[in-house]
Enzyme design. Structure first.
Site, PDB file in Angstrom:
ATOM      1  N   ASP A   1      19.232  30.294  56.021  1.00  0.00           N
ATOM      2  CA  ASP A   1      20.579  30.615  55.042  1.00  0.00           C
ATOM      3  C   ASP A   1      21.524  31.065  56.066  1.00  0.00           C
ATOM      4  O   ASP A   1      22.211  30.179  56.755  1.00  0.00           O
ATOM      5  CB  ASP A   1      20.171  31.614  54.311  1.00  0.00           C
ATOM      6  CG  ASP A   1      21.186  31.747  53.098  1.00  0.00           C
ATOM      7  OD1 ASP A   1      22.286  30.864  53.321  1.00  0.00           O
ATOM      8  OD2 ASP A   1      21.147  32.704  52.049  1.00  0.00           O
TER       9      ASP A   1
ATOM     10  N   ASP B   1      10.474  33.285  47.611  1.00  0.00           N
ATOM     11  CA  ASP B   1      10.236  34.299  46.370  1.00  0.00           C
ATOM     12  C   ASP B   1      11.635  34.785  45.844  1.00  0.00           C
ATOM     13  O   ASP B   1      12.784  34.628  46.273  1.00  0.00           O
ATOM     14  CB  ASP B   1       9.625  35.581  46.824  1.00  0.00           C
ATOM     15  CG  ASP B   1      10.538  36.331  47.752  1.00  0.00           C
ATOM     16  OD1 ASP B   1      10.963  35.859  48.769  1.00  0.00           O
ATOM     17  OD2 ASP B   1      10.767  37.689  47.525  1.00  0.00           O
TER      18      ASP B   1
ATOM     19  N   LYS C   1       7.141  36.901  54.855  1.00  0.00           N
ATOM     20  CA  LYS C   1       5.932  36.371  53.988  1.00  0.00           C
ATOM     21  C   LYS C   1       6.201  34.864  53.712  1.00  0.00           C
ATOM     22  O   LYS C   1       5.346  34.172  53.490  1.00  0.00           O
ATOM     23  CB  LYS C   1       5.646  37.134  53.027  1.00  0.00           C
ATOM     24  CG  LYS C   1       5.281  38.597  53.012  1.00  0.00           C
ATOM     25  CD  LYS C   1       5.206  39.246  51.478  1.00  0.00           C
ATOM     26  CE  LYS C   1       5.406  40.737  51.689  1.00  0.00           C
ATOM     27  NZ  LYS C   1       5.367  41.353  50.248  1.00  0.00           N
TER      28      LYS C   1
HETATM   29  P1  IMP Z   1      18.814  34.365  56.778  1.00  0.00           P
HETATM   30  O1  IMP Z   1      18.989  32.887  57.189  1.00  0.00           O
HETATM   31  O2  IMP Z   1      19.022  35.438  57.858  1.00  0.00           O
HETATM   32  O3  IMP Z   1      20.281  34.631  55.889  1.00  0.00           O
HETATM   33  O4  IMP Z   1      17.652  34.706  55.792  1.00  0.00           O
HETATM   34  C1  IMP Z   1      16.683  33.841  55.626  1.00  0.00           C
HETATM   35  C2  IMP Z   1      15.842  34.248  54.678  1.00  0.00           C
HETATM   36  O5  IMP Z   1      16.505  34.659  53.493  1.00  0.00           O
HETATM   37  C3  IMP Z   1      14.810  33.410  54.214  1.00  0.00           C
HETATM   38  O6  IMP Z   1      13.609  33.473  55.318  1.00  0.00           O
HETATM   39  C4  IMP Z   1      14.251  33.833  52.981  1.00  0.00           C
HETATM   40  O7  IMP Z   1      13.221  34.708  52.970  1.00  0.00           O
HETATM   41  C5  IMP Z   1      15.621  34.136  52.545  1.00  0.00           C
HETATM   42  N1  IMP Z   1      16.448  33.176  51.601  1.00  0.00           N
HETATM   43  C6  IMP Z   1      17.441  32.510  51.895  1.00  0.00           C
HETATM   44  N2  IMP Z   1      17.725  31.829  50.883  1.00  0.00           N
HETATM   45  C7  IMP Z   1      16.671  31.661  49.888  1.00  0.00           C
HETATM   46  C8  IMP Z   1      16.561  31.161  48.732  1.00  0.00           C
HETATM   47  O8  IMP Z   1      17.340  30.291  48.329  1.00  0.00           O
HETATM   48  N3  IMP Z   1      15.263  31.652  48.094  1.00  0.00           N
HETATM   49  C9  IMP Z   1      14.560  32.525  48.583  1.00  0.00           C
HETATM   50  N4  IMP Z   1      14.635  33.029  49.644  1.00  0.00           N
HETATM   51  C10 IMP Z   1      15.756  32.748  50.492  1.00  0.00           C
HETATM   52 MG    MG Z   2      12.352  36.088  51.492  1.00  0.00          MG
END
Ligand code: IMP
Ligand code: MG
Length: 178
Positions: A105, A161, A46
């Site tokens: 991330d 969020d 979302k």
């Molecule tokens: P990843 O890159 O697979 O670890 O996941 C990224 C997802 O993690 C993003 O789409 C966000 O929903 C969530 N995310 C990563 N860092 C943050 C943050 O600092 N605040 C809020 N959501 C985060």
């Molecule tokens: Mg998220």
């Protein structure tokens, strides 16, 4: 009226005008790169919804949007398995695809999603993220269009969020005690 959210915010990282500038910068790049094409914005639910709504209104090219909700199976990073909770309605074969993400991330979700979407044979596939958190990266993935970079802190607001809270903050802030 008292803002019920702000008591949990330590500091503002990107103000509303900072965000506007980031959206404008990214939109200008996409407008240039996709002139004469009709890309499909694949908006990841979302967190990306608010960014996507603003970004799309800054695009002056013909474009479409569709939505997808995915999550990673925990512990299966190497298998490339992705959990598709809600899939696209659009056939992406032969289309120019731009994935719209709120923040990259670890990159593991995007890495797997790129594999899945590539298997559907789009003409091209790029990633646009409002924010990048390079310090968290585990998977080999990078954003083609990035609004800004953040350090190793947990941020909320403008779609991002914490347990579904803070998405409606108009700016991006660092949570207290994060
Ligand atoms: P990843 O890159 O697979 O670890 O996941 C990224 C997802 O993690 C993003 O789409 C966000 O929903 C969530 N995310 C990563 N860092 C943050 C943050 O600092 N605040 C809020 N959501 C985060
Ligand atoms: Mg998220």
């Amino acid at each position: 009226m008292i803002n019920e959210l702000e008591k949990d915010i330590d500091r503002v990282l990107f103000s509303e005008s900072d965000i506007k500038n980031m959206v404008k910068k990214v939109a200008a790049q996409i407008n240039e790169d996709y002139a004469g094409k009709k890309p499909l914005l694949v908006v990841l639910l979302k967190g990306s919804v608010i960014f996507a709504a603003d970004l799309m209104r800054s695009l002056i090219i013909d474009c479409e949007m569709d939505f997808m909700k995915v999550s990673s199976y925990s512990g299966t990073q190497s298998t490339g398995v992705i959990n598709v909770i809600s899939d696209l309605r659009t056939d992406i074969k032969g289309r120019h695809i731009i994935i719209i993400e709120d923040i990259i991330d670890t990159g593991s979700t995007l890495h797997k999603l790129v594999g899945l979407l590539q298997s559907r044979n789009p003409e091209s596939l790029k990633i646009c993220a409002l924010l990048d958190k390079p310090s968290g990266r585990k998977a080999d993935v990078y954003g083609d269009y990035i609004g800004g970079t953040v350090g190793n802190e947990f941020i909320v607001g403008y779609g991002l969020d914490y347990n579904e809270k803070f998405r409606n903050l108009p700016y991006i802030g660092v949570m207290r005690n994060s």
